[in-house]
Design a protein around this motif. Sequence first.
Motif, short mmCIF file in Angstrom:
data_model
loop_
_atom_site.label_atom_id
_atom_site.label_comp_id
_atom_site.label_asym_id
_atom_site.label_seq_id
_atom_site.Cartn_x
_atom_site.Cartn_y
_atom_site.Cartn_z
N ALA A 18 50.41 31.33 54.63
CA ALA A 18 50.31 30.89 53.24
C ALA A 18 49.04 31.47 52.63
O ALA A 18 48.00 31.57 53.30
CB ALA A 18 50.29 29.37 53.17
N THR A 19 49.13 31.87 51.38
CA THR A 19 47.96 32.43 50.70
C THR A 19 47.62 31.58 49.48
O THR A 19 48.37 30.70 49.08
CB THR A 19 48.22 33.88 50.22
N VAL A 20 46.47 31.90 48.91
CA VAL A 20 46.02 31.19 47.72
C VAL A 20 47.04 31.32 46.60
O VAL A 20 47.24 30.41 45.79
CB VAL A 20 44.63 31.72 47.28
N ALA A 21 47.76 32.46 46.57
CA ALA A 21 48.76 32.67 45.53
C ALA A 21 49.93 31.70 45.65
O ALA A 21 50.66 31.47 44.68
CB ALA A 21 49.26 34.11 45.58
N ASP A 22 50.13 31.15 46.85
CA ASP A 22 51.22 30.19 47.04
C ASP A 22 50.88 28.80 46.52
O ASP A 22 51.73 27.91 46.51
CB ASP A 22 51.57 30.07 48.54
N LEU A 23 49.61 28.59 46.17
CA LEU A 23 49.18 27.28 45.69
C LEU A 23 49.06 27.32 44.17
O LEU A 23 48.96 28.37 43.57
CB LEU A 23 47.81 26.93 46.28
N GLY A 24 49.07 26.16 43.59
CA GLY A 24 48.89 26.10 42.14
C GLY A 24 49.82 25.08 41.55
O GLY A 24 50.83 24.73 42.14
N LYS A 25 49.44 24.63 40.35
CA LYS A 25 50.20 23.56 39.72
C LYS A 25 51.63 23.99 39.40
O LYS A 25 52.56 23.18 39.38
CB LYS A 25 49.49 23.10 38.44
N ASP A 26 51.80 25.29 39.12
CA ASP A 26 53.14 25.77 38.74
C ASP A 26 53.97 26.17 39.95
O ASP A 26 55.11 26.62 39.80
CB ASP A 26 52.99 26.96 37.79
N LEU A 82 22.41 45.66 43.12
CA LEU A 82 22.76 44.29 42.73
C LEU A 82 24.14 44.32 42.09
O LEU A 82 24.43 45.20 41.30
CB LEU A 82 21.76 43.78 41.71
N ILE A 83 24.97 43.36 42.43
CA ILE A 83 26.33 43.37 41.93
C ILE A 83 26.57 42.10 41.12
O ILE A 83 26.32 40.99 41.58
CB ILE A 83 27.33 43.45 43.10
N ALA A 84 27.07 42.28 39.91
CA ALA A 84 27.35 41.13 39.05
C ALA A 84 28.55 40.38 39.62
O ALA A 84 29.43 40.99 40.25
CB ALA A 84 27.64 41.60 37.63
N PRO A 85 28.62 39.06 39.41
CA PRO A 85 29.78 38.30 39.89
C PRO A 85 31.07 38.88 39.32
O PRO A 85 31.10 39.28 38.16
CB PRO A 85 29.53 36.89 39.34
N ILE A 86 32.11 38.94 40.12
CA ILE A 86 33.39 39.40 39.60
C ILE A 86 34.46 38.37 39.93
O ILE A 86 34.34 37.62 40.90
CB ILE A 86 33.81 40.78 40.14
N ALA A 87 35.50 38.36 39.12
CA ALA A 87 36.58 37.41 39.34
C ALA A 87 37.36 37.80 40.60
O ALA A 87 37.53 38.97 40.90
CB ALA A 87 37.51 37.40 38.14
N VAL A 88 37.82 36.79 41.34
CA VAL A 88 38.63 37.03 42.52
C VAL A 88 40.08 37.12 42.07
O VAL A 88 40.64 36.13 41.59
CB VAL A 88 38.46 35.91 43.55
N SER A 89 40.68 38.29 42.18
CA SER A 89 42.01 38.46 41.61
C SER A 89 43.12 38.52 42.66
O SER A 89 44.22 38.02 42.43
CB SER A 89 42.04 39.73 40.76
N ASP A 90 42.84 39.10 43.81
CA ASP A 90 43.93 39.32 44.77
C ASP A 90 44.18 38.09 45.64
O ASP A 90 44.01 38.10 46.86
CB ASP A 90 43.69 40.56 45.63
#
Lengths: 434, 493
Positions: free
Chosen positions: B55-63, B6-14
Amino acid sequence: MTPQDFFQVMAPLPPGGHAGIDALLAEMCWPGQPGRAHPANPLIPFGDFPNLHFARLLVIDDPTLADRAGTGLPTAEPAYLALLGSCDGTADAMLAALAEGAAPGLRALFRQCGLAPDADVFTWLRAHAVRPATGYVNWVGRTVAQVREEALLHRLLVAAVPAASGKADCVAARAAIIAAVKVHAPTLTPEAPTPMGWLHKNRESFWLPLLAFIVALVLVVPRLWLPLLIGLALFAYVLRRRERADPVIAPQTSAAEIARRSAYEDHDVTNAFSAIGSLKPGRFRLWLTIAVLWGVNWTTRHIFTKGRLARVGTIHFARWVLIDDNRRLFFASDYDGPLETYMDDFINKVSFGLNAVFSNGIGWPRTDWLVLGGARDEQVFKRFLRYHQCITQVHYKAYPGLTTYDLARNARLRQGYQARSMTEVEARTWLAAI
Amino acid sequence: MARGDLIAPIAVSDTGDIQALVTAGFGSLTAACFLMLRVAEATAAKAWLAGVQVATVADLGKDKPPLTQVVQVALTSDGLAALGLDPAIIAQFAPEFVRGLARDASRSRRLGDVGDSAPAHWHWGSGDRTPHLAVLLYASDAGALTALEAATEAGLGGGFSIVTRLHTANFAGREPFGFMDGISQPSLDWQGRHQPGSDHYANTIAAGEVLIGYPNEYGRIADRPLLPGEHTLPAAIDDPGWGDLGRNGSYLVHRELAQDVRGFWRWVGREAPDAALPLAEAMVGRRIDGQPLAGLATHAIAGEPRPDSNGFTYDADRDGMICPHGGHIRRSNPRNGDFPVPPRNIFERAADILGLRGKPEADAIASARFHRLLRRGREYGQWLDREAALDQDAPDPQSGINFLCLGASIGRQFEFVQGAWCESAKFGGGSGESDPLLGSRAPFPDEQATDGFTRGCPAGRRLRHDGVPRFVTVKGGAYFLLPGVKALRFIAS
């Protein structure tokens, strides 16, 4: 009330005896619908048998025997041609009816398994019959005749709905619909008396274990609590050690093979699942399996008799059968919906029950304390299931297109149809069910 | 940690490895076109794939500066094979993806892709018109899109041949029948804070329900290809010595669904001359402006960013008198928790687990959290107003939706929702009805009708409609992998 029973004939096939059988079985099905039995097929015209709910034929050729390597168990077991089903009345009566009504077909099917041309078919079938350790019936006492009569009643009720238009309230609407249906005088056979022998046996099998349990609780436990506690601890120790050490064997079935099997599925709302596997070696797992199956059987006989097995409501019939001197366990069920939904129900609703039985089989996903984990490991569990699945080459269902929920609803409609009077609220519920 | 635990939830970082479509539908980029390609020459195709900027998720964001154009790339299993990926590696992807949408008659039967919707009639997605690659292009307006499309096609070199170009339309958030669409979407647990499992319906789902290679609602990571010591790929979370070809990717289901706008409004108008709109709204399960049906109280739901328009469940409408059981949005997301009625104490919970409480027919629908779809569709064709659709001379707007959805399990998510919930005539213990919008209406089994629709009416009785026509026809489709960027480069290498 007429109780249901399970029949199962298993005859070993000679080595290489597959090919001819596969072709015969394919001929029994609808063209373009592999696996779906034609009710009037010339080999076994299933539709001619009014007590037959479901039936299936398949070759059980265990693909997982190699997993026994190193366990001390034999790595060869026979392949079987199996004929099994669920019926009203006793299994013996059903086998006798089949022997009477489909002798030439049965001879053709089982010829390679040693059914001699001059042998008596019924005697031969009985000699090759096995009894399930556990059987499950969705609704104990619901007969094929009842299902069909109530389905017809439902159709008549639906057709009569326009008669209710303009009626002020639900009571009046119900009366108008009933009057319109009465014209057709649908047959609704009253329930047959319950066989006395079955009734006695059923009562005994309910009370005796309970009584024994209470006696044990009152008399044995106070005196022998220490040995019992030690026994329990020992059991827990052995179980935990094995759970941690037993290998998980669940290789991926190829996408092409999954596709080949699904060609046999979803031709009706009800599908057949058949699977086979080996028990883990040794007496511990064997006795545990027997005990758990006995326990499950007690609940299916006395608790889960009206519409669901624990939380799962989509299973019409299911059976667990120990074969080959208890070395292997065969499982078969008739369930509504696609295999994927069935597996999800297993995981989400009854993983504890599956674990208690099947974790005693070689390769099951790792359990904790017998009931936890195991089938909850979705991916491994789904791989395991597909790995152990046998194709059900011929599947017969006496009431195509009807789910367990349809059957239960039709039975409620019949009760409402026959009820003398109803309140406005009851009538509204009844109308909604149409 | 070992594989199988069983694996605990982990943050998506990459986030720089995840294609942006996972978090965004690019609503501000109102022009979009989907190119369906086949590999003509593998070396040139790989060279293009090695260089394409997605385009990746890193390209999105308020900043971040807003994107003015976006390219996303997805591959079918046929495409992976055409690019020379080892078949033994491809076989480790989900079996539904490996086989594809159109190859097996049994799959088509389950999904309702029969009759006019059968793959044999598709203009793309079947046989030698099965794409290898989908290139999804998004731009801020039609002119920019044309330029992006031309530049993209010019850059393909000799590597690909074009099966079809799917152009889209912008109906300002409405689908062709006229209903506001895309309101309900699951929220992904990017922070690794969500503990799976809940008695009440929640809108947050584990990252692994959409992203391959992350723990899902079962606390497990689904099967995907793992390559020993392949360090150019992201490491497998549960076995860091292995490169994970699936991680940061997602399966993309694409179906081109033609909608008979004229047929829909004409039938509704004939069936309920005085109340066509209420009938249409009952079939959809939502008001045409996107608001919940009158009578469904809204409230806060965990992970639901739009409680005013989407904060509702059917807990107070169990008999389907407000929203019909068979309504489209109720079928495709029944908004239930793990139990039919949340248990109030440990005894009720035990009774629930053992199946001793309530009625079997009340427990006929599987828990929603295992069957959520992240939708990314785009409309196509001409807009036709519903009043205009009633006009006998109205032209066929040739409109529909390019249905796109993302998920980490095609079988448990898209196929389950489409097959067991929308197309099935037996959804929720019912009978004789399929999805009033999507259903194929093919009799099943044998001659048994599936073209009914039942709804509640004010008197407390039910109204049944028979002979609902088919309004949606499948014109094409495929199962794709929307790979992570590193996986894309690995496939191109």
